[in-house]
Write an enzyme that holds these catalytic residues in place. Sequence first.
Site, PDB file in Angstrom:
ATOM      1  N   ARG A  63       0.960  -1.448  -0.051  1.00  0.00           N
ATOM      2  CA  ARG A  63      -0.029  -0.036  -0.026  1.00  0.00           C
ATOM      3  C   ARG A  63       0.767   1.247  -0.131  1.00  0.00           C
ATOM      4  NH1 ARG A  63      -3.116  -4.436  -0.677  1.00  0.00           N
ATOM      5  NH2 ARG A  63      -5.146  -4.048  -0.559  1.00  0.00           N
ATOM      6  N   ARG A 269      21.452  24.503 -15.016  1.00  0.00           N
ATOM      7  CA  ARG A 269      21.842  25.990 -14.690  1.00  0.00           C
ATOM      8  C   ARG A 269      21.692  26.789 -15.861  1.00  0.00           C
ATOM      9  NH1 ARG A 269      27.845  25.529 -12.591  1.00  0.00           N
ATOM     10  NH2 ARG A 269      27.781  27.760 -12.121  1.00  0.00           N
ATOM     11  N   ASN A 276      30.889  34.338 -14.897  1.00  0.00           N
ATOM     12  CA  ASN A 276      31.370  32.877 -14.822  1.00  0.00           C
ATOM     13  C   ASN A 276      32.775  32.791 -15.560  1.00  0.00           C
ATOM     14  OD1 ASN A 276      28.486  31.223 -15.522  1.00  0.00           O
ATOM     15  ND2 ASN A 276      29.401  31.628 -13.564  1.00  0.00           N
ATOM     16  N   ARG A 319      20.531  35.941 -16.414  1.00  0.00           N
ATOM     17  CA  ARG A 319      21.130  34.731 -17.181  1.00  0.00           C
ATOM     18  C   ARG A 319      20.199  33.413 -17.211  1.00  0.00           C
ATOM     19  NH1 ARG A 319      23.269  35.848 -12.391  1.00  0.00           N
ATOM     20  NH2 ARG A 319      24.027  34.119 -10.663  1.00  0.00           N
ATOM     21  N   GLU A 339      20.117  32.783  -7.250  1.00  0.00           N
ATOM     22  CA  GLU A 339      21.302  31.997  -6.543  1.00  0.00           C
ATOM     23  C   GLU A 339      21.590  32.660  -5.160  1.00  0.00           C
ATOM     24  OE1 GLU A 339      22.898  29.985  -6.482  1.00  0.00           O
ATOM     25  OE2 GLU A 339      24.931  29.772  -7.515  1.00  0.00           O
TER      26      GLU A 339
END
Lengths: 482, 442
Positions: A63, A269, A276, A319, A339
């Site tokens: 179950r 991402r 970056n 971004r 972020e």
Amino acid sequence: MSANTRTQTATAMSHSQSHLTQTRLEKTWVPWVPNRLSKRRGSSVPQFTNSPTMIVMVGLPARGKTYISKKLTRYLNWIGVTTKVFNVGQYRRDATRAYNSFEFFKPDNAEAMKIRKACAIAALKDVWEYFTSEQGQVVVFDATNTTPQRRELILSFAKENSYKVFFVESICDDPEIIAENIKQVKLSSPDYIDCDKDEAVADFLKRIECYKLTYVALDDNKDRNLSYIKIFNVGSRYLVNHVQDHIQSRIVYYLMNIHVTPRSIYLCRHGESELNLVGRIGGDSGLSARGAKFASALQTYVRKQSISELKVWTSHMKRTIQTAEALGVAYEQWKALNEIDAGVCEEMSYEEIQENYPEEFALRDQDKYRYRYPKGESYEDLVQRLEPVIMELERQENVLVICHQAVMRCLLAYFLDKSAVELPYLKCPLHTVLKLTPVAYGCKVESVFLNIEAVNTHRDKPENVDVDREPEEALETVPAHI
Amino acid sequence: MSDRAWPDNPPCPPSSVAVCMTNCPTLIVTVGLPARGKTYISKKLTRYLNWIGVPTREFNVGQYRRECVKIYKSFEFFRPDNEEGLEIRRQCASAALNDVRQYLAEGGGQVAVFDATNTTRERRETIIEFAEQNGLKVFFVESVCEDPDVIQENIVQVKLGSPDYTNCNTEEAVEDFMKRIKCYENSYQTLDEVLDRELSYIKIMDVGQRYLVNRVLDHIQSRIVYYLMNIHITPRSIYLCRHGESELNVKGRIGGDSGLTARGKEFAKKLAHFIRAQGISRLKVWTSQMKRTIQTAEALSVPYEQWKVLNEIDAGVCEEMMYEEIQDHYPLEFALRDQDKYRYRYPKGESYEDLVQRLEPVIMELERQENVLVICHQAVMRCLLAYFLDKTAEELPYLKCPLHTVLKLTPVAYGCKVESIGLNVDAVNTHREKPEVRTTTR
């Protein structure tokens, strides 16, 4: 005590009442107390409950009790409530090596009954141990618990120890669901290792019949003082009785939002960003040329997957939105997916952080999960802010979440049951899609790199995490950048 | 851009609440005998949904009846054999549904709460048909209660003061109302587990002791169920106040994480006395994670909980600036803020709209709790107050929440009684009214 010291003590106390100091790691304000051992009045972690809680599963075999137990445990641990499952079937498998057949479960099999009861009691003893020595907050007691007597045993045990009890009963009479259950998780159980499929199914169905003879569901009248939720037919209906506190309320909400409809969750991402490229963290920059290429490649990938009714979510940062725009489909922006806020370190490179805040940098390496940037956030804060996202992901079916490194680590840790220690070091490289598909009791992960080069933004924990380490030691794991 | 959301996102409404709650409008339909808390639930739910940004309105059929039948004579109006009464009541329900349709189709509404007894399957069928014709999802909220004490308390709290009973004394009113309830009892068909298994509903039993939830279809219904399962009617009070006056307050600077001034500490001491004098049983104390609220709580010498989500609004690049400096450095931003203070987001900061979203778990927990003192900040307190006092997004950012003043909120009838208690310690005024001129060229 001389008059002088008395005055000094009094001053110290009134001084400490308004004199606060900020903990170095989590940046929480605490009273400055000369005596380190005195108890702090202010708690800075959410107080879900004041007593240990036992969640007790109830229901016939197949179950979904173990499915619910494991999922609920995973969720509670993720939101910071230390939880553990105790599966009595496991104790039984350890006690009687060779499972012969359903006959073990016949209610008139006195010897087997003794073993089964002993297993339940052994499990309860371990529950006590967990609450007492390991400071656990919640235990999920996963067994059929289908008779009032067995439930009484558990209730007495809990009462003796001042544990709260919350029952979760799963009731299902849809033969298709039960058959699917058996297929997904029973056939591969250690109990049926040497059986062929049809034998296993036939035996298991007979096992269920054994339990049916003595099954007494939670009764709306007799059990009205108990706290419980009854789940009917995998969630089409719920009965909730006497919820006692915050954690039980959250558990009910969670259980009412999960489903078993097959679907996939895609995590990735944003495409590589300008910041970056130069090794800087945070900020709100746009995609680099390669990042834009990734967005195109993502569109191709998504189209090829031919996902029915795919929802697409992004953060509020440029971004992720630029990445979603390339897909040419409707998408929703969530601020909660932004972020992690690096506070005073926003837009710095690791080299700059080492130069300007060497102590902070070291503290972060010491406990990356709890470390909060000055005027910023910690991974622990992130998890709290992402909880509504997880709740909505549970409600939804096919979803693509375009987010950020720290955010993706938190979400991934939820799905893959990673601890707070592992979470901040999970590998979530740019330009790689993780396809998560729930299967059996867990999650299948497929990692798809979309073949567009990008910088590596993953910084491993360095050897030396002392605040007095050399800069080179701090920076040894920083990935290359412009 | 005043709300700092990237512009190219077609499907979401411009005042971008992050999640699109529902794709078609929802009709919430109450079910239950009189004095079972239907209007209480309707109003409270409406208030909550509006606060979290879902445009909601309640439609009380009894109100339509009062407008139609100017003077209420007696319970006889509700007798099941009173043809004239039945006809009027049917027409009122229709009129209300018509207004529902208009609100959801043209009035910008997303949720309508249809507050009436709706005790027969037949009436509910009519509503379901209406919903189908108009592309609405239906969610029933049934309140079932047989506890005579609860019903009595209900009648005392909200019926005696009803326009229906203005010219009656208490006993007459209670007697008449009891007979009114009787009129409904014989034809009452509760939502049935079998017959109504295809419907989406929550059945609330005995004021929240037990719930039956059937077929929750979407996000908004799930949120509604969660909310309804967390509210209670146990008498209690919620105390809201700000931290004591801070160093940055006296300098006229916003945000930051400074400590209390001498006057702020004085307030904290007076707050401790006030709390003790109130003699509140089992008071919970909550603060933010900012120094000034924690210093204030420390003076109370009781345990308290720190909530990060109670932190003051993040003013981003304007943190620790004076309003004069903001005008100097960011005149455009400053003007935009005055144009729409609720939706305006500071660069790299937050908006009031963001604040509300982050405070939702606080509200949910406040609903679960009993006596609570929340020591927070100006913008945060405005958001919490707006929830309790049902203030709009326009009013919210201008609510007056002065330093060194405690607001004691006590639920009463369908709303909230507010007592404002100044603790007699001077402090600077941090309230900035909406200026006359709000153009960007001022």
